[in-house]
Design an enzyme around this catalytic site. Structure first.
Site, short mmCIF file in Angstrom:
data_model
loop_
_atom_site.label_atom_id
_atom_site.label_comp_id
_atom_site.label_asym_id
_atom_site.label_seq_id
_atom_site.Cartn_x
_atom_site.Cartn_y
_atom_site.Cartn_z
N LEU A 12 0.83 -1.21 0.00
CA LEU A 12 0.00 0.00 0.00
C LEU A 12 0.86 1.25 0.00
O LEU A 12 0.62 2.20 0.74
CB LEU A 12 -0.95 0.00 1.21
CG LEU A 12 -2.08 -1.03 1.17
CD1 LEU A 12 -2.89 -0.98 2.45
CD2 LEU A 12 -2.99 -0.79 -0.03
N GLY A 13 1.89 1.23 -0.84
CA GLY A 13 2.70 2.42 -1.03
C GLY A 13 1.98 3.39 -1.95
O GLY A 13 0.74 3.37 -2.06
N THR A 14 2.73 4.21 -2.66
CA THR A 14 2.14 5.21 -3.53
C THR A 14 1.21 4.58 -4.56
O THR A 14 0.08 5.03 -4.77
CB THR A 14 3.24 6.00 -4.25
OG1 THR A 14 4.09 6.62 -3.28
CG2 THR A 14 2.64 7.07 -5.15
N LYS A 107 8.68 -5.00 -12.38
CA LYS A 107 9.53 -5.30 -13.55
C LYS A 107 10.72 -6.16 -13.17
O LYS A 107 11.13 -7.04 -13.95
CB LYS A 107 10.02 -4.00 -14.19
CG LYS A 107 10.88 -3.14 -13.27
CD LYS A 107 11.29 -1.85 -13.92
CE LYS A 107 12.09 -1.00 -12.95
NZ LYS A 107 11.31 -0.56 -11.77
N GLU A 131 1.23 -5.19 -17.22
CA GLU A 131 1.32 -3.99 -18.06
C GLU A 131 2.07 -2.87 -17.36
O GLU A 131 2.86 -2.16 -17.98
CB GLU A 131 -0.10 -3.51 -18.42
CG GLU A 131 -0.13 -2.32 -19.36
CD GLU A 131 0.39 -2.66 -20.74
OE1 GLU A 131 1.49 -2.17 -21.08
OE2 GLU A 131 -0.28 -3.40 -21.48
N LYS A 207 13.34 -3.59 -18.34
CA LYS A 207 12.14 -3.35 -19.15
C LYS A 207 12.36 -3.83 -20.58
O LYS A 207 11.46 -4.41 -21.20
CB LYS A 207 11.79 -1.87 -19.12
CG LYS A 207 11.42 -1.36 -17.73
CD LYS A 207 11.30 0.14 -17.70
CE LYS A 207 10.97 0.65 -16.30
NZ LYS A 207 10.95 2.13 -16.22
N GLY A 304 5.14 7.00 -11.69
CA GLY A 304 4.23 7.81 -10.88
C GLY A 304 3.04 7.00 -10.42
O GLY A 304 2.60 6.06 -11.11
#
Length: 439
Positions: A12-14, A107, A131, A207, A304
């Site tokens: 439950l971070g950002t 990732k 995704e 990535k 973000g």
């Protein structure tokens, strides 16, 4: 009434907090689009007491990720803890083997253990959606895996790290050094206190390894990616690039060649007229060259909380709809192993900046060494550091920057020529070499 999709979220971070908010805010839209409600029924995180600005009433709190992953009340396990190992790995594995679907933005985990997890998803029938692991809000995974399923991809390349793109943008626009821009990126929260993972190219490499698998049907292998960071780039390189019609970007490039699939991450000069050159700041972009179609470029926020959460929720929505795409677009057993392509075999154009000593015959010596390796020069510029073009004269003047742009040649030939030039002692310091990526 169709039963709701019951979601459990670990982390439950950002991003995790934003996913909870987004599912609540978009509940009616999700229900309409998916044909069933989507509800968060359980969560877990390191600290239950931490204030997150979330209303968690009616949502159960699991003791740990493994307990949540095995909870029979949830249908979809969402992993947003991060990390290439535990507890994320065991939690996802547990959820998949229980027949649940999994959504992750991790990732590092997919790059390292994606094949093992994909095999479990295939065997036990759940989805494994990731995704958000590449490009956040840019739907590049679905584009390669599903949207271009009938297209043979020749090359996929892009700006996959916002921190590096921000730094290079500031360096170009304001003439600042790498160190100055990095410090500012850290102050603004675009770069970590230890920024090496980003600026040395490893984030981009993870990535790229995932994208290469999706594009070419190869096994995910970060070790097969050549990696070079941006710390050696100087403002004078960016000024020279601009004068020559180029812009410098840190690119991840995976390309089909006669010798196999080449995967590489490094600073790259791209023509200013290209779509990728227009992408500035923290924005990401990916270009796909496919057989029989013009290049496709997807641009958007690559990181973000809100951007990443939007991709996570889109993956959850696919689970709610009953979509079960193979994680890498093909069965794991059909993915081909790939060896690391030696960069010595890479072929392309090069930007070379030399600090030439003010000695008689310097220019002739450099030209001879390049000719020895059959390297043809497209352009040559000799100038003072302030950008004023000069003609070399005899005397004791300080070394003068000489900038060369080559036609297509091999990496090995460039290094052999520059090693010979250094042995001739007609230049000072190490040459700067930046590869050129054409449209």
């Amino acid at each position: 009434m169709v039963a709701p999709l019951k979601v459990g979220i670990a982390g439950l971070g950002t991003v995790g907090a934003e996913v909870v908010r987004l599912i609540e805010q978009q509940s009616r839209t999700l229900s309409s689009r998916c044909g069933r409600p989507v509800r968060v029924v359980a969560v877990t995180a390191r600290s239950k007491a931490k204030k997150r600005g979330l209303d968690l009433q009616g949502i159960d709190w699991s003791k740990n990720p493994l307990e949540l992953a095995s909870d029979p009340r949830i249908d979809c396990f969402v992993e947003l803890m991060g990390g290439a190992g535990e507890p994320a790995l065991s939690a996802i594995d547990t959820a998949l083997k229980a027949g649940k679907s999994v959504v992750t933005a991790n990732k590092a985990l997919i790059a390292k253990h994606g094949l093992k997890l994909a095999k479990a998803a295939e065997q036990f029938g759940g989805a494994l959606n990731f995704e958000a692991a590449v490009g956040a809000a840019i739907p590049i995974v679905k584009t390669l895996r599903e949207g271009l399923a009938g297209t043979s991809v020749n090359r996929v390349y892009g700006i996959l790290n916002g921190t590096c793109n921000y730094i290079l943008t500031r360096m170009e626009q304001e003439g600042l050094s790498f160190a100055e821009c990095l410090k500012d990126a850290q102050r603004l929260g675009y770069a970590e206190a230890n920024p090496s993972f980003d600026v040395d190219g490893h984030d981009t490499a993870q990535k790229l390894a995932i994208l290469a698998s999706l594009a070419f049907g190869t096994k995910v292998s970060q070790s097969a990616v050549y990696v070079e960071g941006i710390s050696s780039i100087a403002p004078e390189d960016l000024r020279a690039a601009a004068d020559l019609g180029f812009r410098v970007k840190l690119l991840g490039v995976a390309v089909r060649t006669a010798k196999g699939i080449e995967q590489r991450v490094h600073p790259t000069m791209v023509p200013k007229t290209s779509s990728i050159a227009q992408v500035m700041g923290v924005t990401n972009a990916v270009t796909i060259d496919g057989e029989g179609i013009p290049p496709i470029t997807l641009v958007g926020p690559g990181a973000g909380g809100a951007a990443t959460a939007s991709a996570v929720v889109a993956d959850i929505a696919d689970v709610a709809r009953g979509i079960r795409a193979l994680p890498f677009g093909r069965p794991v057993e059909r993915l081909r192993a790939i060896a690391k392509a030696p960069m010595e075999r890479h072929e392309g154009g090069y930007y070379i900046r030399l600090m030439a000593r003010d000695l008689a015959g310097t220019a002739a010596t450099i030209a001879t060494r390049l000719a020895d390796q059959k390297i043809s020069i497209e352009s040559i510029v000799q100038r003072h550091a302030n950008g004023v073009d000069v003609v070399q004269t005899a005397g004791k003047a300080a070394p003068v920057p000489v900038i060369l742009i080559t036609y297509a040649t091999s990496e090995d030939a460039v290094h052999r020529a520059l090693d010979a030039v250094q042995r001739d002692k007609v230049i000072s310091g190490r040459p700067q070499v930046i590869r050129i990526e054409k449209n």
